[in-house]
Design an enzyme around this catalytic site. Sequence first.
Site, PDB file in Angstrom:
ATOM      1  N   ASP A   1       0.834  -1.204   0.000  1.00  0.00           N
ATOM      2  CA  ASP A   1       0.000   0.000   0.000  1.00  0.00           C
ATOM      3  C   ASP A   1       0.872   1.259   0.000  1.00  0.00           C
ATOM      4  O   ASP A   1       1.959   1.270   0.584  1.00  0.00           O
ATOM      5  CB  ASP A   1      -0.915  -0.011   1.235  1.00  0.00           C
ATOM      6  CG  ASP A   1      -2.073   0.959   1.073  1.00  0.00           C
ATOM      7  OD1 ASP A   1      -2.342   1.399  -0.066  1.00  0.00           O
ATOM      8  OD2 ASP A   1      -2.704   1.292   2.081  1.00  0.00           O
TER       9      ASP A   1
ATOM     10  N   ASN B   1       1.285   3.387  -2.980  1.00  0.00           N
ATOM     11  CA  ASN B   1       1.772   3.845  -4.293  1.00  0.00           C
ATOM     12  C   ASN B   1       1.190   5.214  -4.658  1.00  0.00           C
ATOM     13  O   ASN B   1       1.891   6.099  -5.137  1.00  0.00           O
ATOM     14  CB  ASN B   1       1.360   2.867  -5.398  1.00  0.00           C
ATOM     15  CG  ASN B   1       2.045   1.524  -5.285  1.00  0.00           C
ATOM     16  OD1 ASN B   1       2.988   1.377  -4.517  1.00  0.00           O
ATOM     17  ND2 ASN B   1       1.570   0.554  -6.035  1.00  0.00           N
TER      18      ASN B   1
ATOM     19  N   HIS C   1       2.425   3.492  -9.044  1.00  0.00           N
ATOM     20  CA  HIS C   1       2.327   2.053  -9.287  1.00  0.00           C
ATOM     21  C   HIS C   1       3.574   1.544 -10.035  1.00  0.00           C
ATOM     22  O   HIS C   1       4.059   0.458  -9.765  1.00  0.00           O
ATOM     23  CB  HIS C   1       1.059   1.721 -10.080  1.00  0.00           C
ATOM     24  CG  HIS C   1      -0.205   2.019  -9.318  1.00  0.00           C
ATOM     25  ND1 HIS C   1      -0.401   1.602  -8.015  1.00  0.00           N
ATOM     26  CD2 HIS C   1      -1.336   2.694  -9.659  1.00  0.00           C
ATOM     27  CE1 HIS C   1      -1.590   2.010  -7.596  1.00  0.00           C
ATOM     28  NE2 HIS C   1      -2.179   2.678  -8.569  1.00  0.00           N
TER      29      HIS C   1
ATOM     30  N   LEU D   1      11.384 -20.395  -4.858  1.00  0.00           N
ATOM     31  CA  LEU D   1      10.427 -19.481  -4.220  1.00  0.00           C
ATOM     32  C   LEU D   1       9.091 -19.601  -4.944  1.00  0.00           C
ATOM     33  O   LEU D   1       9.055 -19.560  -6.171  1.00  0.00           O
ATOM     34  CB  LEU D   1      10.934 -18.024  -4.340  1.00  0.00           C
ATOM     35  CG  LEU D   1       9.935 -16.919  -3.962  1.00  0.00           C
ATOM     36  CD1 LEU D   1       9.695 -16.899  -2.446  1.00  0.00           C
ATOM     37  CD2 LEU D   1      10.463 -15.541  -4.396  1.00  0.00           C
TER      38      LEU D   1
ATOM     39  N   GLU E   1       1.484 -13.750  12.061  1.00  0.00           N
ATOM     40  CA  GLU E   1       1.979 -12.577  12.790  1.00  0.00           C
ATOM     41  C   GLU E   1       1.848 -11.347  11.888  1.00  0.00           C
ATOM     42  O   GLU E   1       2.252 -11.378  10.718  1.00  0.00           O
ATOM     43  CB  GLU E   1       3.461 -12.767  13.178  1.00  0.00           C
ATOM     44  CG  GLU E   1       3.693 -13.915  14.147  1.00  0.00           C
ATOM     45  CD  GLU E   1       3.003 -13.708  15.487  1.00  0.00           C
ATOM     46  OE1 GLU E   1       2.947 -12.552  15.955  1.00  0.00           O
ATOM     47  OE2 GLU E   1       2.523 -14.701  16.061  1.00  0.00           O
TER      48      GLU E   1
END
Length: 259
Positions: free
Chosen positions: A18, A20, A35, A129, A205
């Site tokens: 959050d 941008n 963005h 990944l 968490e």
Amino acid sequence: MSTSAGPRVPQHIAVIMDGNGRWAQQRRRPRAIGHRAGTRAVNRCIDFCLEKNIAALTLFAFSSENWGRPEDEVGALMKLFMNALDREVAELDRRGVRIRFIGDRDRFNPPIRSRMDAAELLTGNNKKLTLTIAASYGGRQDIAAAARSLAQDVADGRLQPGQIDERRFASRMALADLPPPDLFIRTGGDFRISNFLLWQLAYTELWFTETLWPELDAATLHCALEDYASRERRFGLTGAQHASQDVPGAALSPDETSA
Ligand code: FPP
């Protein structure tokens, strides 16, 4: 908390990227520029996870509600997704990244959809990944889809209502094949989940930072990891109980996923 093997490192990180728009506004530039700067931060975040051997990264790129933003901003984001898919996928593949998308893919235009399919196909066997991009995704929509799929099995006689439990429900949700996120990060200073992985974040968490997403760097991510390592995760048990047993939430075996 450190162990003899070193500090505890999250195996799955989920991120709300959050800030941008505010980053661009602070520079008196159009939101689309924010963005674009955000895509560079995405690359830094992926680099960090690869370097730290973090197994899974899930990024909230576009919510089911974001379709309601001004047409020019949605258009700019679509262009960015398209460019990122064209530019980054081959290199991510080379680096061992498996790319996947969750969310309502049908709402994207055919050229984007076909690039999403191609990226998943190309990188599907990579192991280093798992990068999941949540696009046109909503947590409530995800839960409703799981409920609909179970209800269909009941209607077709493949499942009894009494067989529906948390593990079976989880097996129908997005990310069912991954352990739930250990760490959630939200940049941009707000303290909300914003309809992200509502089911999957039950015991995650949570970590929030004022840093705007385009300014994300390795130092910020280090802070998040340090804070995570200092937390005691108990999953509703006492600390002593949890220390003496396996973490709950194991995935269903393949023969349990349907009736
Ligand atoms: C939220 O910031 C961000 C988004 C809605 C879009 C996220 C997109 C990117 C980071 C770029 C492309 C991503 C990929 C995976 C290629 P905001 O616009 O709500 O910011 P604000 O709260 O400051 O207005």
